[in-house]
Write a protein that holds these residues in place. Structure first.
Motif, PDB file in Angstrom:
ATOM      1  N   ALA A   1      -9.135 -49.298   2.979  1.00 45.54           N
ATOM      2  CA  ALA A   1      -8.533 -50.364   3.788  1.00 45.54           C
ATOM      3  C   ALA A   1      -7.222 -50.885   3.212  1.00 45.54           C
ATOM      4  O   ALA A   1      -6.366 -51.385   3.954  1.00 45.54           O
ATOM      5  N   ALA A   2      -7.048 -50.778   1.897  1.00 43.64           N
ATOM      6  CA  ALA A   2      -5.824 -51.304   1.290  1.00 43.64           C
ATOM      7  C   ALA A   2      -4.608 -50.428   1.574  1.00 43.64           C
ATOM      8  O   ALA A   2      -3.468 -50.861   1.390  1.00 43.64           O
ATOM      9  N   LEU A   3      -4.829 -49.195   2.013  1.00 43.27           N
ATOM     10  CA  LEU A   3      -3.724 -48.282   2.273  1.00 43.27           C
ATOM     11  C   LEU A   3      -3.008 -48.638   3.565  1.00 43.27           C
ATOM     12  O   LEU A   3      -3.641 -49.025   4.556  1.00 43.27           O
ATOM     13  N   SER A   4      -1.697 -48.472   3.568  1.00 44.75           N
ATOM     14  CA  SER A   4      -0.914 -48.654   4.793  1.00 44.75           C
ATOM     15  C   SER A   4      -1.170 -47.467   5.725  1.00 44.75           C
ATOM     16  O   SER A   4      -1.691 -46.432   5.291  1.00 44.75           O
ATOM     17  N   PRO A   5      -0.799 -47.582   7.008  1.00 42.89           N
ATOM     18  CA  PRO A   5      -0.963 -46.430   7.912  1.00 42.89           C
ATOM     19  C   PRO A   5      -0.269 -45.167   7.390  1.00 42.89           C
ATOM     20  O   PRO A   5      -0.811 -44.070   7.518  1.00 42.89           O
ATOM     21  N   HIS A   6       0.917 -45.306   6.797  1.00 46.10           N
ATOM     22  CA  HIS A   6       1.607 -44.135   6.246  1.00 46.10           C
ATOM     23  C   HIS A   6       0.836 -43.557   5.062  1.00 46.10           C
ATOM     24  O   HIS A   6       0.713 -42.335   4.927  1.00 46.10           O
ATOM     25  N   GLU A   7       0.330 -44.426   4.200  1.00 45.51           N
ATOM     26  CA  GLU A   7      -0.417 -43.951   3.037  1.00 45.51           C
ATOM     27  C   GLU A   7      -1.725 -43.282   3.436  1.00 45.51           C
ATOM     28  O   GLU A   7      -2.179 -42.340   2.782  1.00 45.51           O
ATOM     29  N   ARG A   8      -2.301 -43.720   4.543  1.00 42.36           N
ATOM     30  CA  ARG A   8      -3.549 -43.092   5.005  1.00 42.36           C
ATOM     31  C   ARG A   8      -3.299 -41.662   5.490  1.00 42.36           C
ATOM     32  O   ARG A   8      -4.171 -40.807   5.378  1.00 42.36           O
ATOM     33  N   VAL A   9      -2.122 -41.410   6.035  1.00 38.41           N
ATOM     34  CA  VAL A   9      -1.805 -40.042   6.441  1.00 38.41           C
ATOM     35  C   VAL A   9      -1.733 -39.139   5.211  1.00 38.41           C
ATOM     36  O   VAL A   9      -2.265 -38.024   5.197  1.00 38.41           O
ATOM     37  N   VAL A  10      -1.083 -39.621   4.155  1.00 38.40           N
ATOM     38  CA  VAL A  10      -1.010 -38.835   2.921  1.00 38.40           C
ATOM     39  C   VAL A  10      -2.402 -38.679   2.320  1.00 38.40           C
ATOM     40  O   VAL A  10      -2.759 -37.597   1.823  1.00 38.40           O
ATOM     41  N   ALA A  11      -3.212 -39.725   2.378  1.00 43.62           N
ATOM     42  CA  ALA A  11      -4.595 -39.624   1.895  1.00 43.62           C
ATOM     43  C   ALA A  11      -5.361 -38.561   2.670  1.00 43.62           C
ATOM     44  O   ALA A  11      -6.187 -37.832   2.096  1.00 43.62           O
ATOM     45  N   ALA A  12      -5.098 -38.451   3.963  1.00 43.10           N
ATOM     46  CA  ALA A  12      -5.784 -37.439   4.781  1.00 43.10           C
ATOM     47  C   ALA A  12      -5.471 -36.042   4.283  1.00 43.10           C
ATOM     48  O   ALA A  12      -6.332 -35.150   4.324  1.00 43.10           O
ATOM     49  N   HIS A  13      -4.250 -35.822   3.802  1.00 45.61           N
ATOM     50  CA  HIS A  13      -3.910 -34.517   3.236  1.00 45.61           C
ATOM     51  C   HIS A  13      -4.740 -34.230   1.984  1.00 45.61           C
ATOM     52  O   HIS A  13      -5.171 -33.090   1.759  1.00 45.61           O
ATOM     53  N   LEU A  14      -4.968 -35.255   1.173  1.00 42.86           N
ATOM     54  CA  LEU A  14      -5.749 -35.072  -0.044  1.00 42.86           C
ATOM     55  C   LEU A  14      -7.225 -34.854   0.260  1.00 42.86           C
ATOM     56  O   LEU A  14      -7.935 -34.166  -0.491  1.00 42.86           O
ATOM     57  N   LEU A  15      -7.701 -35.432   1.356  1.00 40.21           N
ATOM     58  CA  LEU A  15      -9.115 -35.328   1.718  1.00 40.21           C
ATOM     59  C   LEU A  15      -9.434 -34.054   2.506  1.00 40.21           C
ATOM     60  O   LEU A  15     -10.562 -33.569   2.474  1.00 40.21           O
ATOM     61  N   ALA A  16      -8.451 -33.521   3.213  1.00 37.36           N
ATOM     62  CA  ALA A  16      -8.687 -32.379   4.103  1.00 37.36           C
ATOM     63  C   ALA A  16      -9.030 -31.123   3.305  1.00 37.36           C
ATOM     64  O   ALA A  16      -8.651 -30.965   2.141  1.00 37.36           O
ATOM     65  N   THR A  17      -9.724 -30.207   3.973  1.00 33.20           N
ATOM     66  CA  THR A  17     -10.041 -28.915   3.361  1.00 33.20           C
ATOM     67  C   THR A  17      -8.775 -28.118   3.114  1.00 33.20           C
ATOM     68  O   THR A  17      -8.620 -27.469   2.075  1.00 33.20           O
ATOM     69  N   HIS A  18      -7.866 -28.142   4.086  1.00 32.55           N
ATOM     70  CA  HIS A  18      -6.574 -27.474   3.965  1.00 32.55           C
ATOM     71  C   HIS A  18      -5.490 -28.388   4.526  1.00 32.55           C
ATOM     72  O   HIS A  18      -5.743 -29.172   5.451  1.00 32.55           O
TER      73      HIS A  18
END
Length: 457
Positions: free
Chosen positions: A135-152
């Motif tokens: 929740a502390a992440l901004s919308p932009h930071e959540r997109v980058v987090a999604a890259h780290l969480l994704a399989t590829h």
């Protein structure tokens, strides 16, 4: 194999890229999930999906539960910049590919390592728990987090992207970031006739327009300005007696026709491949400076004129391309208000552009400057020689090119369909040859306007 697919609900860029990817996997069951303009585009291109599941606000409880139930049936998930879909897929323990055409755009207020640590410690017991953890992440930071969480993770090339990809890969979390060239409809582009008889003399591609702030009926000052300008375009340019204005704001009941001095403008929404045919055949081309539409134009060998920025991402794109013919010649609101500064932020920057468009639309003096400078940009653009146009296309291809997306996806997904004629050059890899639309006639100045040139070619 069932593939659940979704795209960020901001304009047509993300969902257009998703459609291009989906068509590579026509041998599998492809289910689109989403809402808003993304769902509108998906329904407008029904051949790209086997089913379209549209939910009114995916954050609502009923809609969210339906998405989660659908994910349980998926063998593979593909998300184009939809961070929430990636998060739900991770919680559902489904393999997910995160695709991103704006990877260098996302502004980070904290170190990448801190985002990595948050992702590493994220609970996966439920979506609610995972969402609260981030929740502390901004919308932009959540997109980058999604890259780290994704399989590829697959990211489209752009200035600054290779450097950020290297930084993220160096964190040592998940898969390496894979760089790709344009994420566009390869088959559609290859099958687009280049010498068809044009139906129109000028195409104005507005794009999807709608995003987190902009809407067709709210914060729509840009559209109101566009509606005021279209009749003046017809008055000022006898060279363009037949104009097509295309984009999300003109779908369904919003279609309209404008007639002035025996000339006409048709405002409507086209299917993606119909739009490609219009781009290839129409002599004049103006577009909102979105990357997907620009890549499609490059693949067809067309150098368009960028129109004024709708949102902050357009400002970012034009700045990064300022050293190119396209970037230098594009229209900007700075032409009208040179001292007005756009905040370096996605939301407040977009809000500032809404305010500027409103001022220009309502103030006759500012509108006169807008109309005059717009005409100057158009005049300069149509006066470019075929050699200069080809140079403009080639420099963008060199700057934005990369490995074809089908080749990148074929290495990470167990999908036989992701081949798309290997060995055959992609459209942007072939030499630019003049199309019928690109053979520009001698310049015709706007009615009543003196000759002005922005730069010497």
């Amino acid at each position: 194999m069932r593939i659940v697919m979704g795209a960020q609900n901001c304009g047509f860029g993300p969902v257009s890229e998703l459609v291009a990817i989906s068509r590579l996997f026509s041998g599998h069951e492809r289910v689109f999930v989403g809402s808003g303009v993304a769902a509108t585009f998906a329904r407008r291109n029904p051949d790209a999906f086997d089913a379209v599941r549209e939910y009114d606000g995916m954050c609502g409880r009923a809609g969210a539960e339906s998405v989660d139930d659908l994910l349980k049936t998926a063998d593979q998930v593909v998300s184009v910049m939809d961070a929430d879909l990636v998060l739900r897929s991770v919680v559902a323990r489904r393999p997910v590919v995160m695709v991103d055409s704006l990877f260098g755009f996302w502004r980070l207020g904290r170190p990448l390592a801190q985002i990595r640590d948050l992702c590493a410690s994220m609970p996966r017991s439920s979506y609610g728990a995972a969402d609260r953890h981030l929740a502390a992440l901004s919308p932009h930071e959540r997109v980058v987090a999604a890259h780290l969480l994704a399989t590829h993770s697959v990211v489209q090339n752009f200035p600054g992207v290779p450097e950020r990809a290297a930084e993220v890969t160096a964190l040592g979390v998940g898969s390496a970031i894979r760089l790709t060239g344009p994420i566009i409809d390869l088959e559609g582009l290859r099958n687009t006739p280049r010498d068809a008889e044009p139906e129109y003399d000028l195409l104005v591609n507005v794009g999807g327009f709608k995003n987190f702030l902009l809407d067709f009926d709210a914060n729509n000052d840009y559209l109101r300005l566009l509606h005021r300008w279209i009749p003046d375009l017809l008055r000022d340019w006898p060279r363009f007696p037949r104009v097509l204005v295309c984009g999300g704001p003109f779908g369904g009941h919003r279609e309209r026709k404008v007639s002035v001095a025996g000339r006409r403008a048709d405002c409507r929404l086209l299917r993606q491949r119909d739009l490609l045919r219009a781009v290839a055949s129409t002599p004049g081309y103006l577009l909102a400076p979105g990357l997907t539409a620009l890549h499609e134009s490059m693949a067809l060998g067309r150098l368009p004129l960028g129109i004024h920025e709708q949102h902050y991402a357009h400002v970012y794109t034009l700045r990064r391309l300022d050293g190119t013919v396209f970037g230098r010649n594009a229209c900007r609101f700075a032409d009208v208000l040179p001292l007005h500064r756009i905040p370096e932020d996605d939301f407040t920057g977009t809000a500032a552009l809404v305010e500027i468009a409103g001022r220009v639309q309502e103030d006759d003096e500012l509108y006169s400057v807008f109309r005059r400078t717009f005409n100057e940009r158009i005049e300069h653009h149509v006066s470019l020689t075929p050699v200069r146009r080809r140079h403009g296309v080639e420099e963008l291809r060199r700057l934005l090119g990369g490995e074809p997306v089908h080749a990148v996806l074929a290495r990470i997904l167990p999908l036989d369909a992701a081949s798309d004629s290997p060995g055959r050059p992609a459209p942007w890899e072939r030499p630019v040859r003049p199309t019928a639309a690109a053979r520009t006639a001698p310049v015709a100045r706007p009615a009543g306007e003196p000759s002005r040139h922005l730069e010497t070619d």
